[in-house]
Design a protein around this motif. Structure first.
Motif, PDB file in Angstrom:
ATOM      1  N   VAL A 318       0.849  -1.198   0.000  1.00  0.00           N
ATOM      2  CA  VAL A 318       0.000   0.000   0.000  1.00  0.00           C
ATOM      3  C   VAL A 318       0.883   1.247   0.000  1.00  0.00           C
ATOM      4  O   VAL A 318       0.599   2.234  -0.690  1.00  0.00           O
ATOM      5  CB  VAL A 318      -0.943  -0.012   1.215  1.00  0.00           C
ATOM      6  N   THR A 344     -12.513   2.137 -18.142  1.00  0.00           N
ATOM      7  CA  THR A 344     -12.698   1.851 -16.715  1.00  0.00           C
ATOM      8  C   THR A 344     -13.537   0.602 -16.477  1.00  0.00           C
ATOM      9  O   THR A 344     -13.254  -0.173 -15.565  1.00  0.00           O
ATOM     10  CB  THR A 344     -13.377   3.049 -16.040  1.00  0.00           C
ATOM     11  N   LEU A 347     -11.433  -2.406 -17.049  1.00  0.00           N
ATOM     12  CA  LEU A 347     -10.437  -2.478 -15.986  1.00  0.00           C
ATOM     13  C   LEU A 347     -11.072  -3.030 -14.710  1.00  0.00           C
ATOM     14  O   LEU A 347     -10.513  -3.917 -14.038  1.00  0.00           O
ATOM     15  CB  LEU A 347      -9.865  -1.077 -15.728  1.00  0.00           C
ATOM     16  N   GLU A 348     -12.274  -2.548 -14.401  1.00  0.00           N
ATOM     17  CA  GLU A 348     -12.937  -3.031 -13.191  1.00  0.00           C
ATOM     18  C   GLU A 348     -13.213  -4.524 -13.270  1.00  0.00           C
ATOM     19  O   GLU A 348     -13.029  -5.268 -12.302  1.00  0.00           O
ATOM     20  CB  GLU A 348     -14.250  -2.263 -12.978  1.00  0.00           C
ATOM     21  N   GLN A 448      -9.845  -1.083  -1.978  1.00  0.00           N
ATOM     22  CA  GLN A 448      -8.773  -0.100  -2.082  1.00  0.00           C
ATOM     23  C   GLN A 448      -7.906  -0.253  -3.321  1.00  0.00           C
ATOM     24  O   GLN A 448      -7.188   0.676  -3.698  1.00  0.00           O
ATOM     25  CB  GLN A 448      -7.896  -0.148  -0.828  1.00  0.00           C
ATOM     26  N   THR A 450      -8.715  -0.495  -6.514  1.00  0.00           N
ATOM     27  CA  THR A 450      -9.097   0.474  -7.560  1.00  0.00           C
ATOM     28  C   THR A 450      -8.717   1.887  -7.146  1.00  0.00           C
ATOM     29  O   THR A 450      -8.271   2.694  -7.961  1.00  0.00           O
ATOM     30  CB  THR A 450     -10.608   0.399  -7.837  1.00  0.00           C
ATOM     31  N   GLY A 451      -8.892   2.183  -5.867  1.00  0.00           N
ATOM     32  CA  GLY A 451      -8.536   3.506  -5.358  1.00  0.00           C
ATOM     33  C   GLY A 451      -7.068   3.796  -5.551  1.00  0.00           C
ATOM     34  O   GLY A 451      -6.686   4.896  -5.989  1.00  0.00           O
ATOM     35  N   ILE A 452      -6.209   2.794  -5.247  1.00  0.00           N
ATOM     36  CA  ILE A 452      -4.764   2.993  -5.407  1.00  0.00           C
ATOM     37  C   ILE A 452      -4.433   3.241  -6.871  1.00  0.00           C
ATOM     38  O   ILE A 452      -3.642   4.137  -7.223  1.00  0.00           O
ATOM     39  CB  ILE A 452      -4.009   1.751  -4.870  1.00  0.00           C
ATOM     40  N   ALA A 454      -6.466   4.422  -9.157  1.00  0.00           N
ATOM     41  CA  ALA A 454      -6.986   5.743  -9.528  1.00  0.00           C
ATOM     42  C   ALA A 454      -6.051   6.839  -9.047  1.00  0.00           C
ATOM     43  O   ALA A 454      -5.760   7.792  -9.766  1.00  0.00           O
ATOM     44  CB  ALA A 454      -8.374   5.930  -8.905  1.00  0.00           C
ATOM     45  N   ARG A 455      -5.551   6.661  -7.799  1.00  0.00           N
ATOM     46  CA  ARG A 455      -4.650   7.676  -7.264  1.00  0.00           C
ATOM     47  C   ARG A 455      -3.368   7.772  -8.079  1.00  0.00           C
ATOM     48  O   ARG A 455      -2.869   8.868  -8.375  1.00  0.00           O
ATOM     49  CB  ARG A 455      -4.325   7.323  -5.821  1.00  0.00           C
ATOM     50  N   GLU A 458      -4.103   9.484 -11.301  1.00  0.00           N
ATOM     51  CA  GLU A 458      -4.257  10.925 -11.053  1.00  0.00           C
ATOM     52  C   GLU A 458      -2.890  11.591 -10.903  1.00  0.00           C
ATOM     53  O   GLU A 458      -2.627  12.660 -11.459  1.00  0.00           O
ATOM     54  CB  GLU A 458      -5.063  11.123  -9.779  1.00  0.00           C
ATOM     55  N   ILE A 461      -1.220  11.955 -14.192  1.00  0.00           N
ATOM     56  CA  ILE A 461      -1.849  13.033 -14.975  1.00  0.00           C
ATOM     57  C   ILE A 461      -1.374  14.389 -14.459  1.00  0.00           C
ATOM     58  O   ILE A 461      -0.971  15.275 -15.216  1.00  0.00           O
ATOM     59  CB  ILE A 461      -3.385  12.925 -14.906  1.00  0.00           C
TER      60      ILE A 461
ATOM     61  N   TRP B  68     -14.731   8.982 -12.302  1.00  0.00           N
ATOM     62  CA  TRP B  68     -14.604   7.607 -11.822  1.00  0.00           C
ATOM     63  C   TRP B  68     -13.457   7.479 -10.838  1.00  0.00           C
ATOM     64  O   TRP B  68     -13.564   6.863  -9.786  1.00  0.00           O
ATOM     65  CB  TRP B  68     -14.383   6.688 -13.036  1.00  0.00           C
ATOM     66  N   ARG B  69     -12.357   8.133 -11.213  1.00  0.00           N
ATOM     67  CA  ARG B  69     -11.168   8.082 -10.364  1.00  0.00           C
ATOM     68  C   ARG B  69     -11.477   8.660  -8.995  1.00  0.00           C
ATOM     69  O   ARG B  69     -11.126   8.095  -7.958  1.00  0.00           O
ATOM     70  CB  ARG B  69     -10.026   8.859 -11.025  1.00  0.00           C
ATOM     71  N   GLN B  72     -13.452   6.263  -6.936  1.00  0.00           N
ATOM     72  CA  GLN B  72     -12.629   5.154  -6.430  1.00  0.00           C
ATOM     73  C   GLN B  72     -11.788   5.601  -5.246  1.00  0.00           C
ATOM     74  O   GLN B  72     -11.648   4.887  -4.244  1.00  0.00           O
ATOM     75  CB  GLN B  72     -11.718   4.601  -7.540  1.00  0.00           C
ATOM     76  N   ILE B  73     -11.229   6.830  -5.388  1.00  0.00           N
ATOM     77  CA  ILE B  73     -10.400   7.335  -4.289  1.00  0.00           C
ATOM     78  C   ILE B  73     -11.244   7.545  -3.037  1.00  0.00           C
ATOM     79  O   ILE B  73     -10.831   7.224  -1.922  1.00  0.00           O
ATOM     80  CB  ILE B  73      -9.693   8.628  -4.718  1.00  0.00           C
ATOM     81  N   MET B  76     -11.846   4.308  -1.409  1.00  0.00           N
ATOM     82  CA  MET B  76     -10.660   3.859  -0.705  1.00  0.00           C
ATOM     83  C   MET B  76     -10.537   4.566   0.639  1.00  0.00           C
ATOM     84  O   MET B  76     -10.246   3.933   1.657  1.00  0.00           O
ATOM     85  CB  MET B  76      -9.420   4.124  -1.544  1.00  0.00           C
TER      86      MET B  76
END
Lengths: 466, 173
Positions: A318, A344, A347-348, A448, A450-452, A454-455, A458, A461, B68-69, B72-73, B76
């Motif tokens: 993590v 997305t 990916l999901e 988490q 997907t969150g990781i 996405a982060r 981001e 980007i 979407w991002r 997801q965040i 999390m």
């Protein structure tokens, strides 16, 4: 030929004759039958002479015997006369003895009641002294009491005042000592059979303690013995505190049960320890439960260890930026990294598939532990029922009159229930423990991952924009 | 004062001795359970409150909260908080479940003692069996009390946690 046979018979007949005749005569062998006849006649003459002599001798002896008989008769009459005389003396003496006794009774009239009371009290104290802890400290009291009681009960002997005073002293000693806590050195019998000199602390007449061990006393053995099974640690600890105490008030466990105290502690020996109860009463079902429980606990421990390792790796994953293949989260993230340009939804789906692949390994053996935690009490119930069946079989054989027979079977039935619950409780706890570990990892994967991703996206980007 | 304390400790040890060894196990588990419950309450009011504040600040600082991002965040963030918040809840709930089981175990061990004494004395002496009976009933009662008190506490905690998480999600809309 025939003649020869007759001759032979005649010779053999002669031989028989010779053998029968007297020894002296046999020295003169007869030549023929007429000579033999003469010989026999001569011999008869000799014999008649001998018989006459013998007759004379017997006659003499008869005379002698008659004389002896006469003498004996006179002696008998003499002795009888003596006997009557002695009987007279005996009667006279008996009369005198009875008179003397009556005289003694008359003289002791007031004392008799007292002596009776003393005898009764002494008998009571004899039985008290028998198993009293004070007797262990002051031996020899019973021997004195035995002879004292004998003398008090005797018609002919007199007890002395100093003996009565000594008895009074012993009574007083018992009374005073029953209210004291004292220490003294004496021999103590150990459960191993050896003897040791120890400092004994006696609490009244209730209990004796030596080095934190409770002792028992049996008058027949004569010295104190360490009880093979001691009471609980708190009671023993307090006993030790009392032993090392110099003054002040101390709390200590005493056992006042029984005539002299200590009978409850003596019964401790009979009460089986938990290990003994399990060995004796669990049976096949009980040991199966134990075996299954041990397996479940071992499996749970191994799983818990593995999951701790995985959780540590996931935690470091993590925090780190690079996906590592050695942990589930890393492998899920790698799936995302290997598909950088998909939309997305795809990916999901891909992530969901990867997570589904990871979960069985994390949840492995959890159901097994859960099942064991569920069947252990059931097996206990099975043992209970089989035990009860045994009990009822015993009732059909022996009848319901003896509760001891039934009680044995019932305690056997209950033992398996205890074992079932004893296995179920730690298994349930360990299952929860392991499950919460694996759940945590699975939650991290599901919520988490997907969150990781996405982060990360981001961040890249932002980097590109900035 | 000292003697009053002594009396109190005496009363407790006396009660514990009458209940037998199972009562000690129940007592220890109750201690663990209630310390876990209080730890959760304390956590809710200190660390958790702080974390919620930080997370909300981070979320409020974001320009993008709709993509979407961003969703997801947000998931999390909520998941991290909920994992920490719920970490000891399964253990608390299991301890609640285990309490009556332990009480049952005390019942059975006490009954074993009763039957053992019965086998020894022939059942004539009700007084000598009373020790086993109290060893049977006291742990049952203790297990029940422990479970009931635990049910209230753990349910309250659970609903409190759920409400907090929902509130958090609402705030992060």
């Amino acid at each position: 030929m025939k003649k020869n046979i007759i001759k032979l018979a005649g010779i053999s007949l002669t031989g028989v004759f010779l053998a029968v005749s007297t020894q002296a005569f046999a020295q003169q062998p007869a030549a023929n039958l007429s000579e033999l006849l003469r010989n026999v006649e001569e011999n008869r003459v000799v014999e008649s002479q001998e018989a006459r002599e013998r007759e004379q001798r017997f006659q003499q002896q008869v005379n002698q015997q008659e004389q002896i008989l006469e003498e004996t008769r006179t002696r008998i009459s003499e002795e009888e006369a003596e006997n009557t005389r002695l009987e007279g003396v005996f009667d006279e003496n008996r009369q005198r003895l009875a008179d003397a006794r009556a005289q003694l009774r008359e003289v002791r009239a007031n004392l008799n009641e007292l002596l009776g009371t003393i005898q009764g009290v002494a008998g009571d104290f004899r039985s008290i002294f028998d198993n009293s802890l004070v007797s262990a400290q002051y031996p020899g009291r019973n021997e004195f009491l035995d002879s004292f009681i004998e003398r008090v009960a005797s018609d002919t002997e007199q007890v002395r005042v100093d003996e009565i005073e000594r008895f009074w002293f012993y009574m007083q000693q018992e009374l005073v000592e029953s209210g004291r806590v004292v220490q003294y050195d004496d021999i103590v019998g150990l459960p191993s059979g050896e003897q040791e000199n120890r400092t004994i602390t006696r609490i009244g007449t209730f209990n004796s303690i030596a080095d934190g061990d409770y002792l028992s006393y049996n008058g027949a053995v004569g010295h104190l013995q360490v009880l093979p099974r001691q009471p609980g640690a708190d009671v023993v600890g307090r006993a030790q505190a009392l032993e090392s105490a110099q003054s002040g008030i101390y709390k200590v466990g005493i056992d006042p049960t029984g005539a002299q105290g200590g009978s409850l502690m003596a019964n401790l020996i009979n009460f089986p320890t938990p290990a003994e109860q399990v060995r004796q009463n669990s049976g096949v079902i009980g040991f199966t439960i134990i075996g299954v429980g041990v397996i479940a606990v071992l499996v749970a421990l191994i799983r818990s260890f593995m999951l701790t390792l995985v959780a540590a790796k996931v935690n470091s994953q993590v925090k780190s930026d690079k996906a590592n293949k050695n942990n589930p989260l890393g492998r899920v993230l790698l799936v995302a990294e290997s598909n950088p340009n998909v939309d997305t939804e795809t990916l999901e789906l891909k992530l969901g598939e990867a997570i589904l692949q990871e979960t069985p390994a994390l949840e492995r053996f959890l159901t097994f532990i859960k099942i064991i935690s569920a069947i252990a009490p059931l097996m206990g119930l099975l043992g209970t029922v089989t035990g009860m069946i045994q009990v009822f079989q015993q009732i059909t054989v022996y009848g319901a009159g003896d509760p001891t027979i039934m009680a044995g079977g019932i305690s056997m039935a209950l033992m398996t229930t205890v074992l079932g619950i004893t296995v179920a409780i730690p298994t349930i706890l360990m299952h929860t423990w392991v499950k919460s570990k694996s759940d945590r990892i699975i939650h991290i994967l599901e919520e988490q991952a997907t969150g990781i991703i996405a982060r990360k996206a981001e961040a890249s980007i932002n980097k590109a924009q900035g | 004062m000292y003697f009053a304390l002594l009396d109190l400790s005496d009363a407790i040890t006396d009660f514990m001795n009458r209940g037998g060894p199972v009562l000690w196990v129940i007592g220890m588990l109750l201690l663990v359970k209630w310390s876990l419950i209080f730890e959760r309450v304390w956590y809710l009011h200190s660390t958790h409150a702080k974390k919620v504040k930080q997370t909300l600040a981070v979320w409020a600082g974001r320009s993008d909260t709709r993509s979407w991002r961003a969703q997801q965040i947000r998931n999390m963030m909520v998941s991290e908080i909920s994992l920490d918040l719920k970490s000891t809840m399964p253990i608390i709930e299991t301890l609640v479940v285990v309490c009556p089981l332990l009480g049952l175990m005390g019942t059975v061990t006490g009954m074993i003692e009763v039957f053992y004494v019965m086998a020894l004395t022939g059942g004539g002496d009700a007084k000598s069996m009373a020790g086993g009976v109290s060893k049977a009933t006291i742990p049952t009662m203790a297990g029940m009390v422990g479970a009931l008190s635990g049910i209230f506490a753990s349910n309250w905690l659970k609903s409190r946690i759920d409400r907090d998480l929902e509130l958090l999600e609402d705030h992060m809309a």
